[in-house]
Design an enzyme around this catalytic site. Sequence first.
Site, PDB file in Angstrom:
ATOM      1  N   LYS A 277       0.827  -1.205   0.000  1.00 18.41           N
ATOM      2  CA  LYS A 277       0.000   0.000   0.000  1.00 18.41           C
ATOM      3  C   LYS A 277       0.862   1.257   0.000  1.00 18.41           C
ATOM      4  O   LYS A 277       1.440   1.651   1.006  1.00 18.41           O
ATOM      5  CB  LYS A 277      -0.936   0.050   1.217  1.00 18.41           C
ATOM      6  CG  LYS A 277      -2.067   1.055   0.956  1.00 18.41           C
ATOM      7  CD  LYS A 277      -2.591   1.772   2.167  1.00 18.41           C
ATOM      8  CE  LYS A 277      -1.820   2.984   2.618  1.00 18.41           C
ATOM      9  NZ  LYS A 277      -1.883   4.164   1.738  1.00 18.41           N
TER      10      LYS A 277
ATOM     11  N   GLY B   4       6.965   5.381   7.962  1.00 13.87           N
ATOM     12  CA  GLY B   4       6.079   6.537   8.075  1.00 13.87           C
ATOM     13  C   GLY B   4       6.301   7.254   9.387  1.00 13.87           C
ATOM     14  O   GLY B   4       7.375   7.158   9.985  1.00 13.87           O
ATOM     15  N   SER B   5       5.290   7.937   9.839  1.00 13.61           N
ATOM     16  CA  SER B   5       5.435   8.753  11.042  1.00 13.61           C
ATOM     17  C   SER B   5       5.364   7.885  12.301  1.00 13.61           C
ATOM     18  O   SER B   5       4.753   6.804  12.292  1.00 13.61           O
ATOM     19  CB  SER B   5       4.336   9.802  11.069  1.00 13.61           C
ATOM     20  OG  SER B   5       3.078   9.169  11.065  1.00 13.61           O
TER      21      SER B   5
ATOM     22  N   GLU C 271       3.691   8.578  14.880  1.00 11.73           N
ATOM     23  CA  GLU C 271       2.286   8.578  15.279  1.00 11.73           C
ATOM     24  C   GLU C 271       1.518   7.402  14.636  1.00 11.73           C
ATOM     25  O   GLU C 271       0.840   6.639  15.324  1.00 11.73           O
ATOM     26  CB  GLU C 271       1.719   9.906  14.756  1.00 11.73           C
ATOM     27  CG  GLU C 271       0.426  10.353  15.275  1.00 11.73           C
ATOM     28  CD  GLU C 271       0.008  11.629  14.500  1.00 11.73           C
ATOM     29  OE1 GLU C 271       0.808  12.158  13.690  1.00 11.73           O
ATOM     30  OE2 GLU C 271      -1.127  12.050  14.705  1.00 11.73           O
TER      31      GLU C 271
ATOM     32  N   GLU D 208       9.929   1.777  10.445  1.00 14.82           N
ATOM     33  CA  GLU D 208      10.944   2.802  10.132  1.00 14.82           C
ATOM     34  C   GLU D 208      10.213   4.128  10.288  1.00 14.82           C
ATOM     35  O   GLU D 208       9.382   4.475   9.452  1.00 14.82           O
ATOM     36  CB  GLU D 208      11.435   2.655   8.695  1.00 14.82           C
ATOM     37  CG  GLU D 208      12.214   1.390   8.415  1.00 14.82           C
ATOM     38  CD  GLU D 208      13.551   1.341   9.105  1.00 14.82           C
ATOM     39  OE1 GLU D 208      13.970   2.365   9.686  1.00 14.82           O
ATOM     40  OE2 GLU D 208      14.165   0.275   9.086  1.00 14.82           O
TER      41      GLU D 208
ATOM     42  N   CYS E  48      13.490  11.334   6.140  1.00 15.24           N
ATOM     43  CA  CYS E  48      13.441  10.902   7.538  1.00 15.24           C
ATOM     44  C   CYS E  48      14.742  11.208   8.271  1.00 15.24           C
ATOM     45  O   CYS E  48      14.724  11.461   9.474  1.00 15.24           O
ATOM     46  CB  CYS E  48      13.113   9.430   7.606  1.00 15.24           C
ATOM     47  SG  CYS E  48      14.152   8.448   6.531  1.00 15.24           S
TER      48      CYS E  48
ATOM     49  N   GLU F 108       8.847  16.249  14.965  1.00 10.54           N
ATOM     50  CA  GLU F 108       9.331  16.209  13.588  1.00 10.54           C
ATOM     51  C   GLU F 108       8.470  17.149  12.730  1.00 10.54           C
ATOM     52  O   GLU F 108       7.252  17.034  12.704  1.00 10.54           O
ATOM     53  CB  GLU F 108       9.218  14.780  13.049  1.00 10.54           C
ATOM     54  CG  GLU F 108       9.766  14.646  11.651  1.00 10.54           C
ATOM     55  CD  GLU F 108       9.634  13.232  11.109  1.00 10.54           C
ATOM     56  OE1 GLU F 108       8.558  12.649  11.247  1.00 10.54           O
ATOM     57  OE2 GLU F 108      10.622  12.738  10.549  1.00 10.54           O
TER      58      GLU F 108
HETATM   59  P1  NAP Z   1       2.296   8.682   7.587  1.00  9.67           P
HETATM   60  O1  NAP Z   1       1.197   9.621   7.649  1.00  9.67           O
HETATM   61  O2  NAP Z   1       2.702   7.937   8.808  1.00  9.67           O
HETATM   62  O3  NAP Z   1       1.916   7.649   6.424  1.00  9.67           O
HETATM   63  C1  NAP Z   1       2.756   6.612   6.020  1.00  9.67           C
HETATM   64  C2  NAP Z   1       1.932   5.533   5.371  1.00  9.67           C
HETATM   65  O4  NAP Z   1       1.027   4.987   6.330  1.00  9.67           O
HETATM   66  C3  NAP Z   1       1.068   6.033   4.223  1.00  9.67           C
HETATM   67  O5  NAP Z   1       0.987   5.018   3.244  1.00  9.67           O
HETATM   68  C4  NAP Z   1      -0.262   6.237   4.901  1.00  9.67           C
HETATM   69  O6  NAP Z   1      -1.341   6.177   4.018  1.00  9.67           O
HETATM   70  C5  NAP Z   1      -0.289   5.069   5.856  1.00  9.67           C
HETATM   71  N1  NAP Z   1      -1.204   5.219   6.985  1.00  9.67           N
HETATM   72  C6  NAP Z   1      -1.714   6.353   7.521  1.00  9.67           C
HETATM   73  N2  NAP Z   1      -2.548   6.054   8.541  1.00  9.67           N
HETATM   74  C7  NAP Z   1      -2.547   4.709   8.664  1.00  9.67           C
HETATM   75  C8  NAP Z   1      -3.197   3.789   9.537  1.00  9.67           C
HETATM   76  N3  NAP Z   1      -4.022   4.196  10.499  1.00  9.67           N
HETATM   77  N4  NAP Z   1      -2.959   2.469   9.385  1.00  9.67           N
HETATM   78  C9  NAP Z   1      -2.121   2.025   8.426  1.00  9.67           C
HETATM   79  N5  NAP Z   1      -1.486   2.844   7.554  1.00  9.67           N
HETATM   80  C10 NAP Z   1      -1.692   4.163   7.679  1.00  9.67           C
HETATM   81  O7  NAP Z   1       3.621   9.343   7.074  1.00  9.67           O
HETATM   82  P2  NAP Z   1       3.763  10.367   5.893  1.00  9.67           P
HETATM   83  O8  NAP Z   1       3.271  11.673   6.361  1.00  9.67           O
HETATM   84  O9  NAP Z   1       3.191   9.774   4.664  1.00  9.67           O
HETATM   85  O10 NAP Z   1       5.352  10.370   5.733  1.00  9.67           O
HETATM   86  C11 NAP Z   1       6.186  11.123   6.525  1.00  9.67           C
HETATM   87  C12 NAP Z   1       6.723  10.334   7.698  1.00  9.67           C
HETATM   88  O11 NAP Z   1       7.431   9.192   7.271  1.00  9.67           O
HETATM   89  C13 NAP Z   1       7.696  11.124   8.510  1.00  9.67           C
HETATM   90  O12 NAP Z   1       7.432  10.947   9.877  1.00  9.67           O
HETATM   91  C14 NAP Z   1       9.037  10.516   8.167  1.00  9.67           C
HETATM   92  O13 NAP Z   1      10.031  10.668   9.114  1.00  9.67           O
HETATM   93  C15 NAP Z   1       8.676   9.104   7.966  1.00  9.67           C
HETATM   94  N6  NAP Z   1       9.670   8.414   7.145  1.00  9.67           N
HETATM   95  C16 NAP Z   1      10.513   7.531   7.768  1.00  9.67           C
HETATM   96  C17 NAP Z   1      11.492   6.885   7.040  1.00  9.67           C
HETATM   97  C18 NAP Z   1      12.407   5.893   7.699  1.00  9.67           C
HETATM   98  O14 NAP Z   1      12.965   5.073   7.014  1.00  9.67           O
HETATM   99  N7  NAP Z   1      12.603   5.915   8.988  1.00  9.67           N
HETATM  100  C19 NAP Z   1      11.611   7.135   5.672  1.00  9.67           C
HETATM  101  C20 NAP Z   1      10.751   8.055   5.074  1.00  9.67           C
HETATM  102  C21 NAP Z   1       9.776   8.682   5.845  1.00  9.67           C
HETATM  103  P3  NAP Z   1      -1.981   7.513   3.365  1.00  9.67           P
HETATM  104  O15 NAP Z   1      -0.911   8.461   3.090  1.00  9.67           O
HETATM  105  O16 NAP Z   1      -2.592   6.977   2.143  1.00  9.67           O
HETATM  106  O17 NAP Z   1      -2.997   8.015   4.335  1.00  9.67           O
END
Ligand code: NAP
Length: 484
Positions: free
Chosen positions: A182, A235-236, A238, A257, A291, A388
Amino acid sequence: MTVRTVLDDIRRRPGTGEVIPVIDPATEDQITEFTDGGAAAVDEAVARARATFESGVWRGLPGRERAKIMWRIADLIEEHADELNRLDSLNAGMPLIAAQMILPTCAEMFRYYAGWCTKTEGNAYDVQMTTGITGSAADLHAYTLKEPFGVVGLIFPWNGPIFNACAKLAPALAAGCSSVVKPAEETPLSAIVLERILAEAGVPDGVVNLVLGYGHTAGAALSAHPGVDKIAFTGSTEVGKLIVQAASGNLKKVMLELGGKSPVLIFDDADVETAVFSAAMGIFVHSGQGCVCGSRVFVQRGVYDQVVEGLAGMANTLRLGGPSEEGAVIGPLISQKQLTRVMGFVDEGKRDGVEVVTGGHRLDRRGYFVHPTVLTNVDRGMRLYQQEIFGPVVTVLPFDDEDEGVALANDTAYGLAGSVYTQNLSRAHRLAKRLEAGTITLNCQLVYDHALPFGGYKQSGWGREFGKDGIEAYLQTKTVYAQL
Ligand code: NAP
Ligand code: MG
C-alpha cells in the site's frame, strides 16, 4: 507505459470507497484520481497473497530462480527509468534530477537482494544439553531453518515513492514472502509501473498485490488483517503506534521505520565550509521531507555565528521550483496538509519569540513551496524543537563543550540519525558511540548504501532494513531437533 497511460490506468481501477484526487504539488493541479480500494480490496489482496504463499509458487522456487527474476526486475527498472522518474517527480514534486539520482539505487537494491536469495541459511548445532528423558545429548542432532515470514503488508510514505516501494519489496521477494503493497495515497503512480514490471519480469500473479487507498481505510485494514503475518511500515511515529495497536489482534510482527529529529553537531575545529554545505543540504534537500534530515543543528560557540550565517546563505541560494522549472534543486512540500502543518510549527515559533534568520514563509506562487528556513533563539520546550516538522526548517543552537553537545543531541524522543563535524578523529568516533541513533555520519550527511543496516533507536523504529538485517526481517527461524 507512458505517463498518460498510468494516469488513465489508475483512474479506471475498481474501488469501493472515496474518489481520491492525485495532485501535482508544484502546481496544485489535479493530475488524475482513483478510488479507494478500502477493506474489501485488502481482503482480496490478502487472499491472493495467501494462496500463492500456500501453493509455493514463489517461495518454493529455488533461490537461484528467484534471483534471476529479481535481476530482470532491476533491468526493467532501468529500462523504464524515464517514465518512473517523470512519474515520481510529477507526483512528489521532486526535481527530475533528484528522481534520476534515486532511481539507480532501486535497481541496485533488487540486484543486491537477488544475491541473498541463494545465501539464506540456517546453522547446524552440536547439542550440549537435554533433559535426558528421551535420550542423551550426544544422540541429538539439531539445526535451524530460515523460512519466509508468510504474507507481509508493506506500507510506506510519499517522500520517495519508487524507492520506498523497492526498499520493502526487494528483500520481501528475496525471502520468498508474498505481499500486499500500500503506497501513500498522495503518490500511487510509480507503483502502477512497478506492478507491470514485476509481471513482465516473471513474478507469478498474486505474489505481489497492489492496494490503493487511504491509510485510515486500506492501511488500517491491512495492519489489522488476521491473514497478514507481518507489517513492514515506513512513516510517522504517530501512525507507527496505530499500526502496533492494529497488529495486536493476531500479534502479527511489526517492523517500523519512523520519524526523526536528527541532531547535527558542528565543532570549532570542523572544516566549517564543508559542514555548512552538508548540513544545509542535509535539511533543505527535498524540502526537508526526508526521515534522516538534520533538523536540529548544534554549533560550538566559536563558529556559531559563522554557521548560522552560512546556513542562511545556503537557504537563500538554493533554487526552488517544480520538476519542469529550469535550475530548480528543491521542490515543494507534498500537499496542502503538509504545508499547513509546517507553517503551523513556524508561525507558532514566531509567536513564541523564535528568531527567523531567513525563510519562515511560503513562496508567493502556486505550489506548496516553503522558503528554506533557519531559526535561532529556540527554546527546548517548544513544539517545533521537539516534534518532527518534515519541512525545510532547521533550528540552530550553540553549545560550549562536548558533554553539552551530546546532551542536547540526545534530548529527543527520536533516534534515527546523527551527524558530527570535527577534525578530531578521537572525538568523532567517541561521539559515534555516545549519540543515541541508528545511523551516525561523521563529517558527511545524506550518505546511503543498502548493504548497510538502517533503522531507528528510541521512537524512530523497530528493527532494521537493508543489508543482511534487511533480509532477516522477512525470514523467521525454525529450530529442528532430531534423535539419531
Ligand atoms: P504517515 O502519515 O505515517 O503515512 C505513512 C503511510 O502509512 C502512508 O501510506 C499512509 O497512508 C499510511 N497510513 C496512515 N494512517 C494509517 C493507519 N491508520 N494504518 C495504516 N497505515 C496508515 O507518514 P507520511 O506523512 O506519509 O510520511 C512522513 C513520515 O514518514 C515522517 O514521519 C518521516 O520521518 C517518515 N519516514 C521515515 C522513514 C524511515 O525510514 N525511517 C523514511 C521516510 C519517511 P496515506 O498516506 O494513504 O494516508
Ligand atoms: Mg498520507
